[in-house]
Design a protein around this motif. Structure first.
Motif, PDB file in Angstrom:
ATOM      1  N   GLN A 102       7.695   8.083   1.028  1.00 16.19           N
ATOM      2  CA  GLN A 102       8.469   6.871   0.762  1.00 16.19           C
ATOM      3  C   GLN A 102       9.915   7.050   1.193  1.00 16.19           C
ATOM      4  O   GLN A 102      10.523   6.150   1.767  1.00 16.19           O
ATOM      5  N   ALA A 103      10.452   8.228   0.917  1.00 22.58           N
ATOM      6  CA  ALA A 103      11.835   8.482   1.338  1.00 22.58           C
ATOM      7  C   ALA A 103      11.930   8.505   2.851  1.00 22.58           C
ATOM      8  O   ALA A 103      12.898   8.013   3.437  1.00 22.58           O
ATOM      9  N   ALA A 104      10.889   9.051   3.502  1.00 22.06           N
ATOM     10  CA  ALA A 104      10.897   9.065   4.962  1.00 22.06           C
ATOM     11  C   ALA A 104      10.876   7.634   5.504  1.00 22.06           C
ATOM     12  O   ALA A 104      11.633   7.282   6.409  1.00 22.06           O
ATOM     13  N   VAL A 105       9.999   6.798   4.926  1.00 21.89           N
ATOM     14  CA  VAL A 105       9.927   5.402   5.359  1.00 21.89           C
ATOM     15  C   VAL A 105      11.269   4.722   5.124  1.00 21.89           C
ATOM     16  O   VAL A 105      11.758   3.955   5.957  1.00 21.89           O
ATOM     17  N   ASN A 106      11.877   5.032   3.997  1.00 23.45           N
ATOM     18  CA  ASN A 106      13.148   4.419   3.658  1.00 23.45           C
ATOM     19  C   ASN A 106      14.222   4.739   4.709  1.00 23.45           C
ATOM     20  O   ASN A 106      14.935   3.867   5.187  1.00 23.45           O
TER      21      ASN A 106
ATOM     22  N   VAL B  75       0.873  -1.177   0.000  1.00 25.80           N
ATOM     23  CA  VAL B  75       0.000   0.000   0.000  1.00 25.80           C
ATOM     24  C   VAL B  75       0.907   1.223   0.000  1.00 25.80           C
ATOM     25  O   VAL B  75       1.079   1.883   1.009  1.00 25.80           O
ATOM     26  N   PRO B  76       1.520   1.529  -1.142  1.00 23.55           N
ATOM     27  CA  PRO B  76       2.592   2.524  -1.118  1.00 23.55           C
ATOM     28  C   PRO B  76       2.114   3.902  -0.678  1.00 23.55           C
ATOM     29  O   PRO B  76       1.039   4.350  -1.051  1.00 23.55           O
ATOM     30  N   LEU B  77       2.930   4.531   0.112  1.00 25.33           N
ATOM     31  CA  LEU B  77       2.649   5.900   0.514  1.00 25.33           C
ATOM     32  C   LEU B  77       2.987   6.838  -0.640  1.00 25.33           C
ATOM     33  O   LEU B  77       3.624   6.468  -1.606  1.00 25.33           O
ATOM     34  N   GLN B  78       2.558   8.090  -0.459  1.00 25.41           N
ATOM     35  CA  GLN B  78       2.711   9.044  -1.547  1.00 25.41           C
ATOM     36  C   GLN B  78       4.061   9.753  -1.465  1.00 25.41           C
ATOM     37  O   GLN B  78       4.519  10.116  -0.376  1.00 25.41           O
ATOM     38  N   GLY B  79       4.667   9.917  -2.640  1.00 27.85           N
ATOM     39  CA  GLY B  79       5.788  10.826  -2.792  1.00 27.85           C
ATOM     40  C   GLY B  79       6.881  10.738  -1.746  1.00 27.85           C
ATOM     41  O   GLY B  79       7.444   9.680  -1.493  1.00 27.85           O
ATOM     42  N   VAL B  80       7.171  11.872  -1.141  1.00 24.36           N
ATOM     43  CA  VAL B  80       8.327  11.954  -0.242  1.00 24.36           C
ATOM     44  C   VAL B  80       8.185  11.079   0.989  1.00 24.36           C
ATOM     45  O   VAL B  80       9.183  10.763   1.641  1.00 24.36           O
TER      46      VAL B  80
ATOM     47  N   ASN C 109       2.667  11.411   7.677  1.00 22.03           N
ATOM     48  CA  ASN C 109       1.870  10.955   6.548  1.00 22.03           C
ATOM     49  C   ASN C 109       0.511  11.641   6.543  1.00 22.03           C
ATOM     50  O   ASN C 109      -0.022  11.975   5.490  1.00 22.03           O
ATOM     51  N   ALA C 110      -0.016  11.874   7.721  1.00 28.42           N
ATOM     52  CA  ALA C 110      -1.275  12.613   7.777  1.00 28.42           C
ATOM     53  C   ALA C 110      -1.072  14.051   7.308  1.00 28.42           C
ATOM     54  O   ALA C 110      -1.954  14.656   6.707  1.00 28.42           O
ATOM     55  N   GLN C 111       0.126  14.562   7.562  1.00 27.27           N
ATOM     56  CA  GLN C 111       0.382  15.958   7.212  1.00 27.27           C
ATOM     57  C   GLN C 111       0.697  16.150   5.727  1.00 27.27           C
ATOM     58  O   GLN C 111       0.159  17.034   5.078  1.00 27.27           O
TER      59      GLN C 111
END
Lengths: 503, 330
Positions: free
Chosen positions: A224-228, A217-222, B27-29
């Motif tokens: 992903q970099a934060a998760v990484n 359930v990929p997150l949006q945009g940046v 992520n909410a933000q």
């Protein structure tokens, strides 16, 4: 911890262990037999993990060498798709992270868990199957990366199909660990077990959550970099860091034969570590397209990691105090103390480069590579070497054959990694200085680091020598070519006699 | 420590705390952003990407470009990214909402690429438009050299703060839409960002687009007037740079990506896509180097990288910044 378990007794500290009472001797003998039984039961899976780890270490080293030379010789093998730098590099990092470091860490953890739970290992087949699947996952992942199937996320380059295999392998290992914990004897849980228990739980949560947030359930945009970065940092701290610190908490007291200096310090160190280290990571995205509070939170957490670093460092230091001389004899102690000191340096460097004023300088430079090697090699890998020098003789029933090879291994590894870190550290500062100087063209900033990259290749050659020496020695142990002796292999044999006579 | 339950709860709690603080709340933000539009609901930025662009990003990922090239412009108070002309404003989360993976990068052994597509000559009509979702045209070479004034006018490096470096105004004619194959309208302030890293390069710098809209004579780019040199940051330039980086920047440390190209004997007519080397010697007589589809996608991706569109939440380094900048995302 009973002082009678000391394998290496210092000639001077006789007071601690001298004149065991008669009944003590018999109890010791019983414990000796018990430990031998436990060791024997862990033999198959631990050796399997270790052998695989050493194999990946060699492969990862060769890939690293290629990538290192390609950095200052960009035309080297550039026409071959699967040997282009941009594929060799992630193949190297993943071979090291998931092949070498993780497998060595699991091997050591299994043995420590069995010893500390004081039960023989049950269901070894679970672990053997786990090791086999893990190897398959790493192999498939590496082939995927070299074939151009990388995902593009740092330390998560393995394509999702390889990640699934790894996850299956891991669940086999962790289910074993839970069983082991259930059947442990004695209610007391030693410090090492806290760290190992944490590592065994954190890893699947971390890996699973990251895989879901990036691929299912990929997150949006940046984000992903934060998760990484959240993943990469927590993998370093909560997986490798926890295993490494836990191992050091076992090996140092064990080898010198003294209890840990302070249990309370250890508890403070553990919980502040779990709390603060898990909040770091975003400082690597400083000034990036993120809300500033995220980055500031991680910078604050990085500064706060000073607390666990200081407590752990102080604890180890006070435990070691007066026994540093033993590093001359014991290979395990020498590697482990090197790693423990490197952990302090690693954390301090991490703190330094996370400060905003410093980060805007060294962001996007080779400094981050220096930092990774400080953590994964100087700290974690050295502690793993130390633990393998301790554990392998207990599994194969032989002692290491040549003290000279161990010494060579140590010095090649130590000098190699210190040279590498020095080169990349200084090179990173030079590169950052030139990159931020708009009077110079950008190309000049990459030119100015070339001498340091060549120096890094030199240090890599030292490390390659170290690893091949170690692998040879390990192979000899595996094939029963070790010494059959009742005393461990000391690094300085002439002292060994003095030791023996004094015992 | 006694008992496994407090240990387990502590281990779980610290992990969950970190996840909530560093992932869930951010992520909410910033995790559910929509493209920005003007009052009429036009001029959406960022626009969804084309198929070639997406495939090109996969080629970029496969070959590890991200390990040397970042794609984020830091603010001017923190770093010199904007002084280096890597962008006219800092990057913002909204710039990446269609990027998967978002390749922010962590290393700069090569220059930042956030706006590399913006540096292309405006007339490079064959660059697949990033705004188009259906663009599958695969002819990056042979651009209609509308503005090939670059070949006639001397290269003018744009000094910082000069009008050439001014970012585009947030007019509907901003390059994101102009890239759809039509040349930018006359008088549009869509000046390309001057190359910064190429200062040591002997390749001609991008001609400052002062002569915007002046139609140049139609010259075939293959046999271009200035000795077979592709325009800097044009598709042909990218192909040649990927094939042989040091033929463009002698000091480059970039590996060559020759495996993305096919070197073949010219059978019959020479391919229009063939790489243009500035002079003989690179390819034997009767041979040509043509890009594979992957290479064409990669170049389409590179030429689609463009964060020059103004965003309300970010202050542009321009005098003509939006009148009411919202709260800056820091």
């Amino acid at each position: 911890m009973s002082s009678a378990e000391i394998p290496l007794r210092p000639p001077s500290s006789t007071a601690a262990v001298a004149s065991p009472a008669e009944n003590q001797v018999t109890r010791d003998e019983v414990e000796q037999v018990e430990r031998a039984l436990i060791d024997a039961s862990t033999r198959m899976p631990v050796l399997m993990f270790y052998t695989s780890a050493v194999f990946w270490l060699l492969l990862g080293t060769l890939l690293a060498g290629l990538a290192s030379f390609q950095m200052h010789m960009p035309d080297l093998l550039g026409g071959t798709s699967f040997l282009t730098w941009g594929r060799v590099r992630p193949a190297h990092t993943n071979a090291m992270v998931f092949g070498w470091a993780s497998m060595a860490g699991i091997g050591t953890s299994i043995w420590l868990m069995a010893r500390l739970s004081r039960t023989t290992l049950r269901h070894p087949l679970l672990l053997v199957a786990g090791a086999a699947f893990w190897n398959l996952g790493v192999l498939v992942g590496l082939i995927g990366i070299l074939a151009g199937d990388s995902t593009g996320y740092q330390w998560l380059e393995f394509p999702p199909y390889a990640a699934v295999i790894l996850f299956v392998a891991y669940s086999l290992v962790v289910s074993w660990a839970v069983l082991m914990f259930r059947f442990r004897r004695g209610g007391h849980i030693y410090i090492t077990q806290w760290y190992l228990f944490g590592a065994f739980l954190w890893f699947p949560w971390l890996y699973g959550a990251t895989q879901i947030m990036l691929f299912a359930v990929p997150l949006q945009g940046v984000m992903q970099a934060a998760v990484n970065w959240w993943f990469a940092n927590n993998l370093m701290f909560l997986w490798f860091g926890a295993i490494g610190l836990g191992t050091a908490y076992y090996m140092i007291p064990k080898v010198i034969g003294r209890p840990v200096y302070s249990y309370h310090l250890a508890a403070i160190g553990f919980w502040t570590y779990a709390l603060f280290a898990s909040w770091t990571g975003m400082q690597r995205l400083v000034d990036g397209p993120f809300p500033a509070w995220m980055i500031t939170a991680s910078i604050s957490a990085t500064i706060l990691t000073i607390i666990p670093v200081a407590t752990v460092g102080l604890n180890h230091h006070m435990t070691m105090r007066g026994h540093f001389g033993l590093m001359r004899y014991s290979p395990t102690l020498r590697f482990t103390v090197f790693g423990a000191i490197a952990y302090t340096v690693f954390s301090l460097v991490g703190l330094l480069i996370s400060l905003r004023s410093m980060a805007s300088y060294v962001q996007f430079t080779q400094m981050s590579i220096a930092y990774s090697h400080l953590g994964l090699y100087a700290f974690f890998t050295m502690i793993m070497f130390g633990s393998m020098y301790y554990i392998v003789p207990r599994l194969v029933g032989r002692e290491w054959r040549y003290a000279s090879l161990i010494k060579l291994h140590f010095w090649a590894s130590a000098y190699g990694v210190m040279l590498m870190i020095l080169m990349l550290f200084v090179g990173g500062i030079v590169q950052g200085r030139d990159m931020n100087n708009t009077a110079l063209s950008f190309t000049e900033s990459t030119q100015s680091i070339l001498p340091y990259l060549r120096g890094r290749s030199l240090s890599g050659m030292l490390l390659t020598v170290a690893h091949f020496i170690f692998a040879t020695h390990f192979g000899m142990m595996l094939f029963g070519l070790g010494r059959s002796a009742s005393v461990p292999t000391f690094l300085n044999p002439q002292q060994q006699e003095a030791l023996q006579t004094s015992l | 420590m006694k008992g496994i339950l407090p240990l387990f709860l502590g281990i779980f709690g610290t992990f969950a705390f970190s996840w909530a603080g560093l992932i869930a709340i951010p992520n909410a933000q910033i995790g559910h952003l929509d493209p920005q539009m003007d009052e009429e609901g036009n001029d959406a930025y960022p626009a969804p990407k084309s198929g070639m662009y997406d495939r090109g990003r996969q080629v970029y990922v496969s070959n590890g470009c991200v390990y040397c090239h970042s794609q984020q412009v830091r603010p001017d108070y923190a770093a010199t990214d904007i002084d280096r002309k890597w962008g006219t404003r800092r990057s913002a989360p909204r710039d990446y909402i269609f990027e998967r993976p978002a390749l922010l990068g962590k290393m700069r052994m090569g220059p930042d690429l956030s706006n590399i597509g913006k540096r292309a000559p405006v007339d490079d009509a064959d660059a697949p438009a990033p705004a188009s979702t259906t663009s599958t045209t695969a002819a990056p070479a042979a651009p209609a050299p509308l503005g090939s004034a670059a070949q006639t006018s001397p290269a003018v490096p744009a000094p910082a703060g000069s009008p050439e470096a001014a970012p585009p105004e947030p007019t509907p004619a901003a390059p994101a839409t102009a890239a759809a194959g039509t040349p930018a309208p006359s008088g549009s302030p869509a000046a390309p960002i001057a190359p910064a890293d190429g200062a040591a390069s002997p390749a001609p710098a991008t001609a400052a687009q002062t002569a915007t809209g002046v139609p140049a004579p139609m010259t075939d780019a293959i046999g271009g007037a200035a000795g077979n040199e592709p325009l800097p940051y044009s598709a042909g330039w990218h192909h040649r740079h990927l094939y042989d980086p040091r033929s463009i920047t002698p000091d480059s440390d970039m590996p060559p990506y020759r495996f993305l190209y096919e070197k073949r004997r010219i059978g019959g007519q020479a391919s229009a896509d063939a790489l243009k080397f500035g002079g003989p010697g690179k390819v034997p007589e009767g041979w040509e180097v043509v890009p594979s589809y992957d290479a064409q996608c990669l170049v389409a991706y590179l030429m689609g990288l463009d964060q020059s569109h103004a965003l309300n939440e970010v202050k542009s380094a321009a005098p003509a910044s939006p009148p009411a900048p919202g709260k800056a995302v820091k």
